[in-house]
Motif scaffolding. Structure first.
Motif, mmCIF file in Angstrom:
data_model
loop_
_atom_site.group_PDB
_atom_site.id
_atom_site.type_symbol
_atom_site.label_atom_id
_atom_site.label_comp_id
_atom_site.label_asym_id
_atom_site.label_seq_id
_atom_site.Cartn_x
_atom_site.Cartn_y
_atom_site.Cartn_z
ATOM 1 N N THR A 242 -13.946 -26.210 -17.089
ATOM 2 C CA THR A 242 -13.620 -24.962 -16.388
ATOM 3 C C THR A 242 -13.415 -23.825 -17.373
ATOM 4 O O THR A 242 -13.900 -22.695 -17.161
ATOM 5 N N GLU A 243 -12.721 -24.089 -18.456
ATOM 6 C CA GLU A 243 -12.483 -23.042 -19.452
ATOM 7 C C GLU A 243 -13.799 -22.553 -20.058
ATOM 8 O O GLU A 243 -13.970 -21.344 -20.293
ATOM 9 N N TYR A 244 -14.730 -23.476 -20.300
ATOM 10 C CA TYR A 244 -16.037 -23.064 -20.814
ATOM 11 C C TYR A 244 -16.757 -22.187 -19.796
ATOM 12 O O TYR A 244 -17.372 -21.170 -20.153
ATOM 13 N N LEU A 245 -16.701 -22.567 -18.518
ATOM 14 C CA LEU A 245 -17.388 -21.792 -17.487
ATOM 15 C C LEU A 245 -16.791 -20.402 -17.347
ATOM 16 O O LEU A 245 -17.522 -19.421 -17.161
ATOM 17 N N LEU A 246 -15.484 -20.305 -17.421
ATOM 18 C CA LEU A 246 -14.850 -18.997 -17.309
ATOM 19 C C LEU A 246 -15.224 -18.101 -18.490
ATOM 20 O O LEU A 246 -15.420 -16.890 -18.322
ATOM 21 N N GLU A 247 -15.357 -18.694 -19.676
ATOM 22 C CA GLU A 247 -15.804 -17.922 -20.834
ATOM 23 C C GLU A 247 -17.252 -17.485 -20.658
ATOM 24 O O GLU A 247 -17.623 -16.358 -21.003
ATOM 25 N N PHE A 248 -18.074 -18.395 -20.137
ATOM 26 C CA PHE A 248 -19.475 -18.060 -19.867
ATOM 27 C C PHE A 248 -19.556 -16.894 -18.892
ATOM 28 O O PHE A 248 -20.322 -15.939 -19.082
ATOM 29 N N ARG A 249 -18.750 -16.950 -17.852
ATOM 30 C CA ARG A 249 -18.766 -15.903 -16.840
ATOM 31 C C ARG A 249 -18.308 -14.573 -17.433
ATOM 32 O O ARG A 249 -18.815 -13.511 -17.071
ATOM 33 N N GLU A 250 -17.354 -14.628 -18.357
ATOM 34 C CA GLU A 250 -16.891 -13.408 -19.019
ATOM 35 C C GLU A 250 -18.006 -12.796 -19.855
ATOM 36 O O GLU A 250 -18.139 -11.560 -19.920
ATOM 37 N N CYS A 251 -18.811 -13.645 -20.493
ATOM 38 C CA CYS A 251 -19.923 -13.135 -21.304
ATOM 39 C C CYS A 251 -20.922 -12.354 -20.459
ATOM 40 O O CYS A 251 -21.597 -11.439 -20.961
ATOM 41 N N GLN A 252 -21.034 -12.714 -19.190
ATOM 42 C CA GLN A 252 -22.001 -12.061 -18.326
ATOM 43 C C GLN A 252 -21.670 -10.592 -18.062
ATOM 44 O O GLN A 252 -22.505 -9.845 -17.555
ATOM 45 N N ARG A 253 -20.466 -10.168 -18.398
ATOM 46 C CA ARG A 253 -20.112 -8.757 -18.198
ATOM 47 C C ARG A 253 -20.782 -7.860 -19.228
ATOM 48 O O ARG A 253 -20.848 -6.643 -19.053
ATOM 49 N N ASN A 254 -21.236 -8.442 -20.331
ATOM 50 C CA ASN A 254 -21.827 -7.648 -21.403
ATOM 51 C C ASN A 254 -23.150 -7.023 -20.970
ATOM 52 O O ASN A 254 -23.844 -7.526 -20.091
ATOM 53 N N ARG A 255 -23.474 -5.904 -21.633
ATOM 54 C CA ARG A 255 -24.791 -5.289 -21.479
ATOM 55 C C ARG A 255 -25.551 -5.426 -22.785
ATOM 56 O O ARG A 255 -25.039 -4.967 -23.816
ATOM 57 N N PRO A 256 -26.683 -6.055 -22.810
ATOM 58 C CA PRO A 256 -27.331 -6.720 -21.671
ATOM 59 C C PRO A 256 -26.649 -8.054 -21.353
ATOM 60 O O PRO A 256 -26.024 -8.666 -22.219
ATOM 61 N N ALA A 257 -26.786 -8.484 -20.100
ATOM 62 C CA ALA A 257 -26.249 -9.789 -19.717
ATOM 63 C C ALA A 257 -27.027 -10.877 -20.442
ATOM 64 O O ALA A 257 -28.253 -10.868 -20.444
ATOM 65 N N PRO A 258 -26.332 -11.806 -21.101
ATOM 66 C CA PRO A 258 -27.037 -12.791 -21.929
ATOM 67 C C PRO A 258 -27.906 -13.760 -21.133
ATOM 68 O O PRO A 258 -28.950 -14.191 -21.619
ATOM 69 N N LEU A 259 -27.485 -14.123 -19.937
ATOM 70 C CA LEU A 259 -28.216 -15.077 -19.105
ATOM 71 C C LEU A 259 -28.221 -14.549 -17.681
ATOM 72 O O LEU A 259 -27.595 -13.531 -17.382
ATOM 73 N N GLY A 260 -28.910 -15.240 -16.789
ATOM 74 C CA GLY A 260 -28.935 -14.727 -15.426
ATOM 75 C C GLY A 260 -29.729 -15.588 -14.481
ATOM 76 O O GLY A 260 -30.034 -16.752 -14.754
ATOM 77 N N GLY A 261 -30.068 -14.987 -13.350
ATOM 78 C CA GLY A 261 -30.952 -15.615 -12.382
ATOM 79 C C GLY A 261 -30.450 -16.910 -11.795
ATOM 80 O O GLY A 261 -29.254 -17.110 -11.548
ATOM 81 N N LEU A 262 -31.379 -17.832 -11.612
ATOM 82 C CA LEU A 262 -31.079 -19.113 -10.982
ATOM 83 C C LEU A 262 -30.069 -19.931 -11.780
ATOM 84 O O LEU A 262 -29.329 -20.743 -11.225
ATOM 85 N N LEU A 263 -30.005 -19.690 -13.087
ATOM 86 C CA LEU A 263 -29.062 -20.431 -13.929
ATOM 87 C C LEU A 263 -27.626 -20.230 -13.469
ATOM 88 O O LEU A 263 -26.798 -21.139 -13.587
ATOM 89 N N LEU A 264 -27.311 -19.060 -12.931
ATOM 90 C CA LEU A 264 -25.952 -18.809 -12.466
ATOM 91 C C LEU A 264 -25.568 -19.784 -11.356
ATOM 92 O O LEU A 264 -24.478 -20.354 -11.357
ATOM 93 N N THR A 265 -26.469 -19.964 -10.406
ATOM 94 C CA THR A 265 -26.211 -20.917 -9.328
ATOM 95 C C THR A 265 -26.091 -22.332 -9.876
ATOM 96 O O THR A 265 -25.197 -23.091 -9.484
ATOM 97 N N LEU A 266 -26.976 -22.706 -10.784
ATOM 98 C CA LEU A 266 -26.954 -24.050 -11.346
ATOM 99 C C LEU A 266 -25.710 -24.294 -12.203
ATOM 100 O O LEU A 266 -25.357 -25.450 -12.453
ATOM 101 N N SER A 267 -25.053 -23.232 -12.640
ATOM 102 C CA SER A 267 -23.880 -23.406 -13.500
ATOM 103 C C SER A 267 -22.754 -24.158 -12.799
ATOM 104 O O SER A 267 -21.873 -24.710 -13.451
ATOM 105 N N MET A 268 -22.761 -24.189 -11.479
ATOM 106 C CA MET A 268 -21.699 -24.873 -10.747
ATOM 107 C C MET A 268 -21.982 -26.364 -10.555
ATOM 108 O O MET A 268 -21.155 -27.086 -10.010
ATOM 109 N N LEU A 269 -23.133 -26.838 -11.048
ATOM 110 C CA LEU A 269 -23.511 -28.232 -10.821
ATOM 111 C C LEU A 269 -22.516 -29.219 -11.411
ATOM 112 O O LEU A 269 -22.247 -30.271 -10.822
#
Length: 457
Positions: A242-269
């Motif tokens: 969970t801590e890793y995922l929350l850090e990953f989600r925080e990274c997504q606030r950056n411009r440009p976003a480092p990752l995106g798309g379908l990977l976001l949905t798959l991140s909850m697997l």
């Protein structure tokens, strides 16, 4: 399909070989005869040979997609091995229940809807035969097609049968009603959790008491005993992920976003399929590390990011390549979506009571459980907050025609964003049936929006 040079394909051979080795190990553990029987009985297994096509849907972050594929194969392999060797340990659970409790009892959980998510992503029409089978059996055509997909698989006897089933009344009446014919078809004991409308201290205590009853149900019908020491280990491992995922989600606030798309949905697997396992933690850590590496290098999901998108509701499963197309055509990146933005809880492992209560709260705050079961404000307030937190340029709402709950508040949401002058695109479609709104039409609607509304914006 994404075009790849021979050099690029050669670099991915070790990754793909590692993932396919998971299926090879399954064959070795259950034997070729049992594997051949499974292959004939469950036609969807043949899709596993093409599962690396998921990597094409994240062309600029294929390594992350490969890790998601690995997790899926580990999950499917474990379920099939249990089905062959110890079928009495297989437990089905609905998608909005997290399976830490059965895992702690030595059981193997199988998410009933997991193939309904996977098959359309691998092939847009992958769920259509099951939808048709359900309708041909006399079930209403306006029933949610996602439920019809799972029910069709069960009517076709193409899922490994469970010892018991765990379900809930969330996120909608259609999902709840869908488990009634499933129970009649399989004839196995079913435990139904009652998710309260509100989320407050009183309702969490109520839901926690239901989880305690669920433990007693599992002990009675499986013969396995609850191991709270094991549950503590699972929850501690889950907290790390969970801590890793929350850090990953925080990274997504950056411009440009480092990752995106379908990977976001798959991140909850990890949390949905294999919570509290080293495999899930490894997956979440990989996402975090890759996101941080890209942030440090100022590398985005696409070069020259122009449009930041918030996706609300589950993604367009019938067109898994949609987000890659948006990235390459319009430099438009989905920086966060409803499923990835779930309210992950850090489980309190100080006592059995604390763990059960935290797990109850986590299930109640899960995506869709919170947004389409409780008050309408949960649905639109989280979306407005998300737009602000991630600096989004527009909102894309995937209005699945079977989701009556979300459709009921669509007008409220449109009015909110009209007043705030935030571009808002609402596409009416079906989650798993491309005959309702084709992938081509979905892309046409997005193109018109990008070339008119977003061009002016």
């Amino acid at each position: 399909m994404v075009s790849r040079t021979w050099t690029q394909q050669a670099r991915e051979i070790p990754v793909k070989a590692r993932n396919y080795a998971i299926l090879a190990r399954l064959l070795g553990r259950i034997g070729p005869v049992a594997f051949a029987r499974l292959y004939r009985k469950y036609p969807w297994i043949s899709h596993a040979a093409r599962i690396h096509t998921l990597m094409d849907h994240g062309a600029n972050y294929r390594g992350c997609m490969a890790e998601a594929v690995r997790l899926i194969l580990l999950y499917i392999s474990g379920v099939l091995e249990t089905h062959v060797k110890t079928p009495g340990r297989l437990v089905w659970y609905e998608e909005l229940l997290t399976p830490e409790i059965p895992l702690a009892m030595g059981l193997t959980p199988f998410m009933t809807e997991s193939l309904g998510l996977l098959l359309p992503l691998l092939e847009g029409t992958g769920a259509v035969p099951y939808v048709d089978r359900t309708e041909n059996a006399g079930f209403p055509a306006d029933m949610c097609s996602f439920i019809k997909s799972s029910l069709g698989q069960i009517l076709a006897e193409e899922l490994p049968p469970p010892r018991v089933i765990l379900t809930t009344n969330s996120p909608c009446d259609s999902a709840m009603a869908g488990y009634i014919p499933i129970e009649k078809k399989l004839g196995v004991p079913v435990f139904r959790l009652d998710h309260p409308y509100e989320t407050n201290d009183r309702s969490v205590e109520y839901y926690a008491r239901r989880l305690w009853k669920m433990i007693g149900f599992l002990e009675e019908h499986t013969g396995e005993k609850m191991d709270f020491g094991r549950l503590q280990e699972i929850c501690q491992e889950r907290n790390r992920a969970t801590e890793y995922l929350l850090e990953f989600r925080e990274c997504q606030r950056n411009r440009p976003a480092p990752l995106g798309g379908l990977l976001l949905t798959l991140s909850m697997l990890g949390h949905e399929l294999l919570p509290g396992t080293p495999e899930a933690t490894r997956f979440c850590r990989y996402l975090r590390d890759e996101a941080k590496r890209r942030v440090d290098r100022k590398t985005g999901a696409v070069q020259d990011e122009r449009i930041r998108i918030i996706l609300w509701n589950p993604p367009f499963l019938i067109d898994g390549d949609l987000f890659r197309w948006m990235e390459e055509t319009y430099r438009a990146v989905v920086v966060m979506d409803m499923l990835a933005y779930r309210s992950y809880s850090i489980v309190d492992t100080s006592s059995p009571e604390a763990m059960i209560r935290t797990l109850a709260l986590d299930m109640m705050k899960g995506p869709m459980a919170r947004h389409t079961r409780g008050p309408a404000r949960n649905y639109y307030e989280d979306l407005v907050r998300l737009v602000r937190e991630y600096g989004a340029d527009m909102v894309l709402v995937a209005s699945h025609q079977g989701c009556k709950n979300a459709l009921a508040v669509a007008g409220i949401v449109r009015e909110i964003f009209r007043r705030q002058e935030i571009p808002f695109l609402d596409i009416q479609y079906d989650l798993v049936d491309p005959r309702i709104t084709s992938p081509e039409e979905i892309r046409n609607q997005i193109s018109r929006f990008m070339e008119t509304v977003m061009a002016r914006a």
